[in-house]
Enzyme design. Sequence first.
Site, PDB file in Angstrom:
ATOM      1  N   LYS A  61      56.453 -16.050 -12.963  1.00  0.00           N
ATOM      2  CA  LYS A  61      55.471 -16.676 -12.071  1.00  0.00           C
ATOM      3  C   LYS A  61      54.860 -17.883 -12.767  1.00  0.00           C
ATOM      4  O   LYS A  61      54.789 -17.969 -13.997  1.00  0.00           O
ATOM      5  CB  LYS A  61      54.367 -15.702 -11.634  1.00  0.00           C
ATOM      6  CG  LYS A  61      53.364 -15.249 -12.715  1.00  0.00           C
ATOM      7  CD  LYS A  61      52.165 -16.156 -12.899  1.00  0.00           C
ATOM      8  CE  LYS A  61      51.436 -15.779 -14.184  1.00  0.00           C
ATOM      9  NZ  LYS A  61      50.567 -16.711 -14.773  1.00  0.00           N
ATOM     10  N   ASP A 120      48.451  -9.665 -12.775  1.00  0.00           N
ATOM     11  CA  ASP A 120      49.455 -10.409 -12.016  1.00  0.00           C
ATOM     12  C   ASP A 120      50.700  -9.591 -11.684  1.00  0.00           C
ATOM     13  O   ASP A 120      51.677 -10.131 -11.163  1.00  0.00           O
ATOM     14  CB  ASP A 120      49.808 -11.750 -12.695  1.00  0.00           C
ATOM     15  CG  ASP A 120      50.025 -11.613 -14.178  1.00  0.00           C
ATOM     16  OD1 ASP A 120      50.274 -10.484 -14.625  1.00  0.00           O
ATOM     17  OD2 ASP A 120      49.947 -12.629 -14.879  1.00  0.00           O
TER      18      ASP A 120
HETATM   19  O1  C5P Z   1      45.408  -8.093 -16.435  1.00  0.00           O
HETATM   20  P1  C5P Z   1      46.124  -8.361 -17.716  1.00  0.00           P
HETATM   21  O2  C5P Z   1      46.313  -7.100 -18.516  1.00  0.00           O
HETATM   22  O3  C5P Z   1      47.364  -9.146 -17.556  1.00  0.00           O
HETATM   23  O4  C5P Z   1      45.123  -9.276 -18.555  1.00  0.00           O
HETATM   24  C1  C5P Z   1      45.341  -9.549 -19.924  1.00  0.00           C
HETATM   25  C2  C5P Z   1      44.057 -10.078 -20.528  1.00  0.00           C
HETATM   26  O5  C5P Z   1      43.760 -11.372 -19.978  1.00  0.00           O
HETATM   27  C3  C5P Z   1      42.822  -9.231 -20.233  1.00  0.00           C
HETATM   28  O6  C5P Z   1      42.689  -8.216 -21.190  1.00  0.00           O
HETATM   29  C4  C5P Z   1      41.713 -10.269 -20.340  1.00  0.00           C
HETATM   30  O7  C5P Z   1      41.393 -10.532 -21.674  1.00  0.00           O
HETATM   31  C5  C5P Z   1      42.364 -11.516 -19.775  1.00  0.00           C
HETATM   32  N1  C5P Z   1      42.104 -11.686 -18.327  1.00  0.00           N
HETATM   33  C6  C5P Z   1      40.830 -12.041 -17.898  1.00  0.00           C
HETATM   34  N2  C5P Z   1      40.590 -12.188 -16.568  1.00  0.00           N
HETATM   35  C7  C5P Z   1      41.572 -12.030 -15.656  1.00  0.00           C
HETATM   36  C8  C5P Z   1      42.885 -11.714 -16.076  1.00  0.00           C
HETATM   37  C9  C5P Z   1      43.117 -11.539 -17.420  1.00  0.00           C
HETATM   38  O8  C5P Z   1      39.913 -12.187 -18.712  1.00  0.00           O
HETATM   39  N3  C5P Z   1      41.305 -12.203 -14.362  1.00  0.00           N
END
Ligand code: C5P
Length: 305
Positions: free
Chosen positions: A12, A141
């Site tokens: 993506k 995502d």
């Molecule tokens: O959701 P995901 O595990 O992919 O996110 C990885 C990291 O990216 C989270 O632990 C956070 O630190 C950051 N993040 C964030 N806000 C979001 C998505 C991700 O702060 N909306």
Amino acid sequence: MSASVTVSAPAKINLTLGVGPTRADGFHTLATVYQAVDLCDEVTVSPAAENTLTVSGEGVSVVDVPTDSTNLALRAAALLADRAGVTGGVAVHVHKRIPVAGGMAGGSTDAAATLVACDALWGLGTPREDLLELAATLGSDVPFCLVGGTATGTGRGEVVTPVEDAGRYWWVVALPGGGLSTPGVYAELDRLRAGEPVPDPVVPAAVVDALRAGDVDALAGLLGNDLQPAALSLRPGLGAVLDRGRDAGALAALVSGSGPTCLFLCRDRVQAGVVREALERSGTAALVASAPAAGAHPVEPAVVR
Ligand code: C5P
């Protein structure tokens, strides 16, 4: 039931990525437009005594991919098995073409593909809404990687709404090498914005209009990524990569998600080839991808081994 199932998992990109304030759960409020590109990993699952993961790579280094139970694909398999009461394990093989820790959701899309693959392998027929809900618990995502195409993402990115998209877009994807940690890039953005008021982000209406019209020139002027200053702060060399693609004629250049992958929107396949070559000549690996692409889906005909 097939002895194995293979699912194609698209990378993506974010056409726009608005990052708002930090929420109580530590995530940031997002307003983004996702697009799936036809740069795909392949995830193959087959029955096994216990859960295992193997990884191979095509044009990308896979040394940093964890193969233990922390891998998001194995977590996806365990989550679906738990929900559906499936006993016994699964052998997951991930064939990677998407850069690792490159800001293109490689790990997330492998997890989305594993949900689809295990659902088929186990003959579960899990309703789409339930798969999306499981996907959201795995990562912000992961739901988009199931849906694919072009879509807005709100909440922390997990609330996905498809957007009408009349265009076919040609992207050059530059791989400057190394990875950037997503939490690290968000933390750097917080540091850069400390003390400033941070408004709630919105998806610009003009972007939705440009997509509906399939207008690549209008879209080129609207691309944006709030994480880009943070990625550039951590990897200043990315600025030169962006300049090189612009100088070679790209309509627009931006960092992909949390980076360090850089994206160049091009008018057509021919221009994309020119931009790719210019980047390669200056020592940055690059490839051409088109979009939008489908979300995670079984490779047809189902592979039976
Ligand atoms: O959701 P995901 O595990 O992919 O996110 C990885 C990291 O990216 C989270 O632990 C956070 O630190 C950051 N993040 C964030 N806000 C979001 C998505 C991700 O702060 N909306």
